[in-house]
Design a protein around this motif. Structure first.
Motif, PDB file in Angstrom:
ATOM      1  N   ALA A  36    -124.263  23.827 -48.953  1.00 49.61           N
ATOM      2  CA  ALA A  36    -123.552  22.587 -48.633  1.00 49.61           C
ATOM      3  C   ALA A  36    -122.427  22.857 -47.641  1.00 49.61           C
ATOM      4  CB  ALA A  36    -122.996  21.947 -49.896  1.00 49.61           C
ATOM      5  N   VAL A  69    -122.149  21.106 -44.021  1.00 45.90           N
ATOM      6  CA  VAL A  69    -120.990  20.267 -43.710  1.00 45.90           C
ATOM      7  C   VAL A  69    -120.240  20.802 -42.485  1.00 45.90           C
ATOM      8  CG1 VAL A  69    -118.709  19.541 -44.558  1.00 45.90           C
ATOM      9  CG2 VAL A  69    -120.730  19.314 -46.016  1.00 45.90           C
ATOM     10  N   LYS A  70    -120.131  22.108 -42.373  1.00 43.83           N
ATOM     11  CA  LYS A  70    -119.464  22.702 -41.203  1.00 43.83           C
ATOM     12  C   LYS A  70    -120.216  22.329 -39.922  1.00 43.83           C
ATOM     13  CE  LYS A  70    -117.817  27.049 -39.299  1.00 43.83           C
ATOM     14  NZ  LYS A  70    -117.703  28.490 -39.496  1.00 43.83           N
ATOM     15  N   SER A 108    -119.720  18.633 -39.209  1.00 43.50           N
ATOM     16  CA  SER A 108    -118.348  18.375 -38.740  1.00 43.50           C
ATOM     17  C   SER A 108    -118.169  18.753 -37.278  1.00 43.50           C
ATOM     18  CB  SER A 108    -117.349  19.146 -39.604  1.00 43.50           C
ATOM     19  OG  SER A 108    -117.386  18.660 -40.928  1.00 43.50           O
ATOM     20  N   ALA A 153    -121.791  13.186 -43.783  1.00 40.11           N
ATOM     21  CA  ALA A 153    -122.232  14.583 -43.802  1.00 40.11           C
ATOM     22  C   ALA A 153    -121.065  15.523 -43.535  1.00 40.11           C
ATOM     23  CB  ALA A 153    -123.341  14.807 -42.779  1.00 40.11           C
ATOM     24  N   ARG A 154    -119.907  14.978 -43.186  1.00 39.50           N
ATOM     25  CA  ARG A 154    -118.720  15.789 -42.914  1.00 39.50           C
ATOM     26  C   ARG A 154    -117.857  16.008 -44.155  1.00 39.50           C
ATOM     27  NH1 ARG A 154    -116.788  13.081 -37.180  1.00 39.50           N
ATOM     28  NH2 ARG A 154    -118.530  13.889 -35.946  1.00 39.50           N
ATOM     29  N   SER A 155    -118.250  15.406 -45.274  1.00 40.23           N
ATOM     30  CA  SER A 155    -117.462  15.493 -46.506  1.00 40.23           C
ATOM     31  C   SER A 155    -118.158  16.383 -47.528  1.00 40.23           C
ATOM     32  CB  SER A 155    -117.252  14.092 -47.096  1.00 40.23           C
ATOM     33  OG  SER A 155    -116.730  14.194 -48.408  1.00 40.23           O
ATOM     34  N   ILE A 156    -117.568  17.523 -47.830  1.00 36.34           N
ATOM     35  CA  ILE A 156    -118.168  18.445 -48.792  1.00 36.34           C
ATOM     36  C   ILE A 156    -118.292  17.784 -50.161  1.00 36.34           C
ATOM     37  CG2 ILE A 156    -115.994  19.606 -49.387  1.00 36.34           C
ATOM     38  CD1 ILE A 156    -119.357  21.396 -49.109  1.00 36.34           C
ATOM     39  N   VAL A 197    -121.215  15.251 -50.074  1.00 40.12           N
ATOM     40  CA  VAL A 197    -122.513  15.938 -50.021  1.00 40.12           C
ATOM     41  C   VAL A 197    -122.839  16.557 -51.380  1.00 40.12           C
ATOM     42  CG1 VAL A 197    -123.786  17.861 -48.969  1.00 40.12           C
ATOM     43  CG2 VAL A 197    -122.453  16.306 -47.528  1.00 40.12           C
TER      44      VAL A 197
END
Length: 87
Positions: A18, A22-23, A26, A44-47, A50
């Motif tokens: 994950a 996410v990285k 981002s 998809a930028r929020s750990i 996700v």
């Protein structure tokens, strides 16, 4: 644009896989959402978002983005999910 992808990592999108996903999301120039059947799309930028989807290995997810370059971004993220990100 959207892509449906089967998650290859045995543990799904938990912990390290994950974080890697996410990285990469981002770093994309456009916002991307990820969804699992039966759940609303999340950033998809929020750990936390996700991880909250509780995606398991072998499950399908839908990635979506709009704008210039969306196809390339979705392709890159889809390729990432088809790899075993645990290693």
């Amino acid at each position: 644009m959207q892509r449906t992808v089967t998650v290859a990592s045995r543990v799904g999108l938990h912990a390290r896989p994950a974080a890697v996903f996410v990285k990469a999301a981002s770093a994309a120039s456009l916002p991307v959402t990820i969804a699992k059947e039966g759940k609303d799309p999340v950033s998809a930028r929020s750990i936390l978002a996700v991880l909250g989807l509780d995606v398991r290995g072998g499950e399908d997810v839908v990635l979506e983005a709009e704008g210039d370059g969306a196809d390339e971004i979705l392709e890159r993220l889809a390729d990432l999910l088809t790899e075993d990100l645990e290693g």
